[in-house]
Design a protein around this motif. Structure first.
Motif, short mmCIF file in Angstrom:
data_model
loop_
_atom_site.label_atom_id
_atom_site.label_comp_id
_atom_site.label_asym_id
_atom_site.label_seq_id
_atom_site.Cartn_x
_atom_site.Cartn_y
_atom_site.Cartn_z
N SER A 98 -61.27 -64.60 24.51
CA SER A 98 -61.24 -65.99 24.66
C SER A 98 -60.58 -66.15 26.04
O SER A 98 -59.37 -65.59 26.22
CB SER A 98 -60.81 -66.61 23.41
N GLY A 99 -61.05 -67.59 26.61
CA GLY A 99 -59.91 -67.85 27.47
C GLY A 99 -58.95 -68.54 26.80
O GLY A 99 -57.71 -69.02 27.89
N SER A 100 -59.05 -69.36 25.30
CA SER A 100 -57.38 -70.25 25.40
C SER A 100 -57.25 -69.50 23.44
O SER A 100 -57.85 -68.91 23.06
CB SER A 100 -57.90 -71.47 25.51
N CYS A 154 -52.70 -71.09 18.57
CA CYS A 154 -52.06 -70.50 20.09
C CYS A 154 -50.29 -69.88 19.11
O CYS A 154 -49.96 -68.71 19.66
CB CYS A 154 -51.79 -71.29 20.84
N CYS A 155 -50.34 -70.60 18.19
CA CYS A 155 -48.70 -70.38 18.11
C CYS A 155 -48.46 -69.93 16.51
O CYS A 155 -47.92 -70.56 14.99
CB CYS A 155 -48.01 -71.73 17.94
#
Length: 185
Positions: A98-100, A154-155
């Protein structure tokens, strides 16, 4: 009495004296002793030690991940003999490319032929793997997760250390509360 003389040269040196016999005996003893020391050892049949096959290559595996055409990424791997058969298995942490963000991971055990034989962490658990290692037949990993759906992907804000052992024909997870046993594929 008349002595007959020979036209041949004097052969006085052909008469054996004690020193000649002693020298001959010494040389013969040395030859016999040397031959005894240089004899080949006992012949033994040996079978070459079997070499363990190399650990399976996760790049050759087809992982059971649904990635909607994005492909997969093997981002952690470790190898070792997990079931005691003398051949190494590979443990691979895999996620969709994935890109992000941090997509959920799957942790899979590969055996010969890069075949997936067990799922240690299913992507449905919504976990990521910070590290993974194999030591003495035990797989250890640090799993990252989220305390709620409000935490950004993301975290990860939770972590737990877990171990998997091969027991009674399956991998059993211990560590972290409420973690289910791994499923065999």
């Amino acid at each position: 009495m008349q002595t007959q003389t020979s036209d041949a040269p004097d052969l006085a040196h052909t008469h054996a004296r004690p020193v000649h016999w002693l020298t001959t005996a010494t040389v013969m003893a040395a030859v016999i002793a040397g031959a005894g020391l240089l004899q080949p050892g006992h012949a033994t049949a040996t079978t070459p030690a079997p070499h363990a096959a190399p650990a399976p290559d996760p790049a050759a595996a087809a992982f059971p991940l649904e990635c909607a055409g994005a492909g997969t990424t093997v981002y952690k791997q470790a190898a070792g003999d997990l079931d005691g058969d003398g051949n190494p298995e590979t443990v691979a942490a895999v996620r969709c490319a994935s890109g992000s963000g941090t997509p959920p991971s799957g942790v899979y055990v590969l055996t010969r032929g890069a075949r997936v034989v067990a799922t240690l962490v299913s992507p449905d658990e919504a976990l990521s793997v910070a590290d993974i290692e194999v030591r003495d037949g035990v797989v250890s990993g640090n799993l990252l997760g989220y305390s709620s759906k409000d935490v950004p992907r993301c975290c990860p804000d939770q972590q737990r250390q877990v171990n998997w052992r091969w027991a009674d024909g399956k991998f059993v997870r211990d560590g972290g509360s409420g973690t289910p046993a791994a499923e065999s594929v």
